[in-house]
Design a protein around this motif. Structure first.
Motif, PDB file in Angstrom:
ATOM      1  N   ILE A   3      28.372 -72.195 122.773  1.00 32.05           N
ATOM      2  CA  ILE A   3      27.866 -71.463 123.948  1.00 32.05           C
ATOM      3  C   ILE A   3      26.956 -70.322 123.512  1.00 32.05           C
ATOM      4  O   ILE A   3      25.871 -70.117 124.064  1.00 32.05           O
ATOM      5  N   LEU A   4      27.378 -69.577 122.497  1.00 31.60           N
ATOM      6  CA  LEU A   4      26.580 -68.458 122.000  1.00 31.60           C
ATOM      7  C   LEU A   4      25.242 -68.927 121.442  1.00 31.60           C
ATOM      8  O   LEU A   4      24.203 -68.286 121.619  1.00 31.60           O
ATOM      9  N   TRP A   5      25.238 -70.081 120.792  1.00 26.56           N
ATOM     10  CA  TRP A   5      24.048 -70.596 120.115  1.00 26.56           C
ATOM     11  C   TRP A   5      23.094 -71.297 121.073  1.00 26.56           C
ATOM     12  O   TRP A   5      21.868 -71.198 120.932  1.00 26.56           O
ATOM     13  N   ILE A   6      23.641 -71.987 122.066  1.00 25.58           N
ATOM     14  CA  ILE A   6      22.818 -72.894 122.876  1.00 25.58           C
ATOM     15  C   ILE A   6      22.540 -72.376 124.283  1.00 25.58           C
ATOM     16  O   ILE A   6      21.436 -72.547 124.802  1.00 25.58           O
ATOM     17  N   ILE A   7      23.525 -71.755 124.919  1.00 27.91           N
ATOM     18  CA  ILE A   7      23.365 -71.354 126.325  1.00 27.91           C
ATOM     19  C   ILE A   7      22.576 -70.048 126.396  1.00 27.91           C
ATOM     20  O   ILE A   7      22.984 -69.044 125.820  1.00 27.91           O
ATOM     21  N   PRO A   8      21.463 -70.027 127.118  1.00 32.57           N
ATOM     22  CA  PRO A   8      20.684 -68.786 127.226  1.00 32.57           C
ATOM     23  C   PRO A   8      21.413 -67.737 128.056  1.00 32.57           C
ATOM     24  O   PRO A   8      22.167 -68.073 128.974  1.00 32.57           O
ATOM     25  N   ALA A   9      21.169 -66.478 127.746  1.00 32.30           N
ATOM     26  CA  ALA A   9      21.684 -65.389 128.559  1.00 32.30           C
ATOM     27  C   ALA A   9      20.747 -65.187 129.744  1.00 32.30           C
ATOM     28  O   ALA A   9      19.541 -65.049 129.569  1.00 32.30           O
ATOM     29  N   THR A  10      21.286 -65.242 130.946  1.00 37.86           N
ATOM     30  CA  THR A  10      20.483 -65.056 132.146  1.00 37.86           C
ATOM     31  C   THR A  10      20.772 -63.690 132.767  1.00 37.86           C
ATOM     32  O   THR A  10      21.862 -63.144 132.608  1.00 37.86           O
ATOM     33  N   LYS A  11      19.802 -63.165 133.479  1.00 36.00           N
ATOM     34  CA  LYS A  11      19.933 -61.855 134.095  1.00 36.00           C
ATOM     35  C   LYS A  11      20.910 -61.920 135.256  1.00 36.00           C
ATOM     36  O   LYS A  11      20.796 -62.785 136.114  1.00 36.00           O
TER      37      LYS A  11
END
Length: 489
Positions: A183-191
């Motif tokens: 999750i940390l590597w692949i999922i982008p952080a969204t606002k």
């Protein structure tokens, strides 16, 4: 290089990572089942005490699910998913190392705190997937709870039978850590889209309501439905719920926006979720018992825990295979139609299982059919919810919807348990439900599934062919969504 918000992952990779996280979370529901009968001997205590190893996970999950959703809306969904994995890992380690039932219960409660990852993951899919992939992604993510439970049962039974049961919890800890890394590597952080502050008063109030209500439902049979303890729990749940509702309607940043929740599409979908949760859980209570009862009863099929697990596993695989079909129905006819179809298919599965109780193959086929209906329903309900709430509340709204399913499952456990207890006989010193008791339970499941379809018919969901299910981020936001945002602000 770790994925950022400007470099979107491939949709298939994103769906796979989130679905695997959901499957791992769902393993916590079944991981203890194969050893539940052994826990009194392992920890030198009684069965009523070891039952808390299941109850603690249920209560913690119920409290954490709406809370996780709201925190995701406020502070970022990926961040909260990673935070939710911490107690899952810690709880698994504690359970693996536990030398007493008290520590096992603590570990199981911590595991339950990760339950909110699934509805939060569904909201992430809506934010990040192209419009044409949102429906299939939501369907698979929604089905992950059933998939993990069905597949995890035979695996857990095999591990418990041939190795040390503690390996089960070590495995969940390791896999959960790997999911966190993915999750940390692949999922982008969204606002974060939601505004306002966290609602601690609403959180405490809802927690008290849920704990009191679910304790009364899940423990009512053993405490006595007319006992002072059970009645007190119900009274506390009602009184605190009224006070909580008063607070949520007056605070500027509520934990749950009751005005949005009261919209007919949201309200009726949540009601359908309770009924679907009831229907889904009734099957998992009855069919495994039928498979494991001795053949000497005349209707039991004499399977071991491991054999039963393998007979039930195809139901989880069926959920995974039919979830894309449900997404296609939603894309062509709308999620309301998919939910109606799901209720009808579940009813067919239950109705046929009542006719073919005496055959392993009959129960296999009917459990697969019923699970296919569950997959349709599970994939449709989040789409209906997210089509009726502002983007700033998708995490919270999905969390509440998932909570409704959990409440339905708890009610199912109480009702089906009461039916089987009332229609039972004494056999060799053991109280066993009769064949008519099991058939009655299956027919109740059939009737409840029909009720789910009828409730779905009343949902006032509008659908235009070609409209993206769930409104993915590549699709323009409809005017209705802007109005909802304005109404919620």
């Amino acid at each position: 290089m770790r994925t950022s918000a400007s470099t979107q992952p491939r949709p298939g990779v994103l769906i796979t990572v989130l679905a695997l996280a959901g499957i791992v979370v769902s393993l916590t529901a079944t991981i203890v089942v194969p050893i539940l009968g052994q826990l009194p001997q392992i920890f030198h205590t009684d069965a009523s005490t070891t039952a808390w190893a299941v109850t603690a996970t249920l209560l913690a999950g119920a409290v954490a699910t709406p809370l996780t959703g709201r925190l995701g809306d406020l502070y970022g969904k990926r961040k909260i998913m990673l935070v939710a994995l911490i107690p899952l890992i810690a709880g698994s380690v504690i359970a693996a190392l536990s030398g007493s039932i008290e520590w096992m219960i603590v570990g199981r409660a911590l595991q339950g705190l990760a339950t909110g990852i699934v509805p939060l993951g569904i909201s992430v899919l809506r934010d990040l997937l192209p419009a044409d992939r949102v429906g299939s992604g939501i369907a698979l993510m929604s089905s992950s709870m059933g998939i993990g439970g069905a597949i995890g049962l035979p695996v857990a039974a095999a591990v418990a039978q041939y190795t040390d049961w503690r390996i089960l919890f070590w495995a969940v800890a390791v896999i959960s850590a790997l999911c966190g890394a993915a999750i940390l590597w692949i999922i982008p952080a969204t606002k974060p889209l939601a505004k306002g502050k966290f609602d601690p008063v609403g959180t405490v109030g809802l927690s008290v309501v849920l704990v009191a209500l679910l304790l009364a439902i899940s423990k009512g049979a053993s405490w006595g439905w007319g006992s002072a303890t059970t009645i007190t729990m119900f009274v506390v749940a009602v009184v605190v719920a009224l006070a909580w509702g008063w607070w949520e309607l007056r605070t500027p940043a509520p934990l749950v926006d009751l005005r949005v929740t009261a919209r007919p599409q949201v309200l009726l979908t949540n009601l359908a979720s309770i009924v679907v949760g009831f229907a889904m859980f009734a099957q998992s209570l009855i069919i495994p018992q039928l498979m494991q009862l001795p053949v000497e009863t005349g209707y039991g099929l004499g399977q071991t825990m491991l054999q039963m697990g393998f007979w039930m596993a195809p139901a989880g695989i069926a959920m995974m295979l039919v979830s894309p079909v449900g997404a296609k129905i939603s894309a062509a006819r709308g999620p309301k139609t998919t939910l109606i179809v799901g209720g009808i298919v579940m009813a067919i599965g239950y109705g046929s299982s009542a006719l073919f109780m005496g055959s392993l193959w009959g129960l296999l086929v009917t459990s697969v059919v019923a699970s296919a209906g569950v997959a349709f329903a599970y994939g449709a309900m989040p789409s209906l919810i997210m089509g009726a709430v502002p983007r700033s509340e998708t995490g919270s709204a999905n969390g509440v919807n998932s909570l409704m399913r959990s409440i339905g499952s708890s009610i199912s456990s109480a009702v089906v348990g009461a039916v089987l207890a009332a229609m039972s006989v004494d056999l060799g010193g053991y109280t066993i439900a009769t064949e008519d008791g099991f058939r009655t339970g299956l027919l109740i499941g059939c009737g409840v599934a029909v009720a789910a379809a009828l409730i779905a018919v009343t949902i006032p969901a509008k659908f235009t062919p070609g409209m993206a299910v769930g409104h993915g981020h590549h699709a323009p936001a409809p005017a209705e969504d802007e109005e909802l945002v304005a109404a919620a602000s």
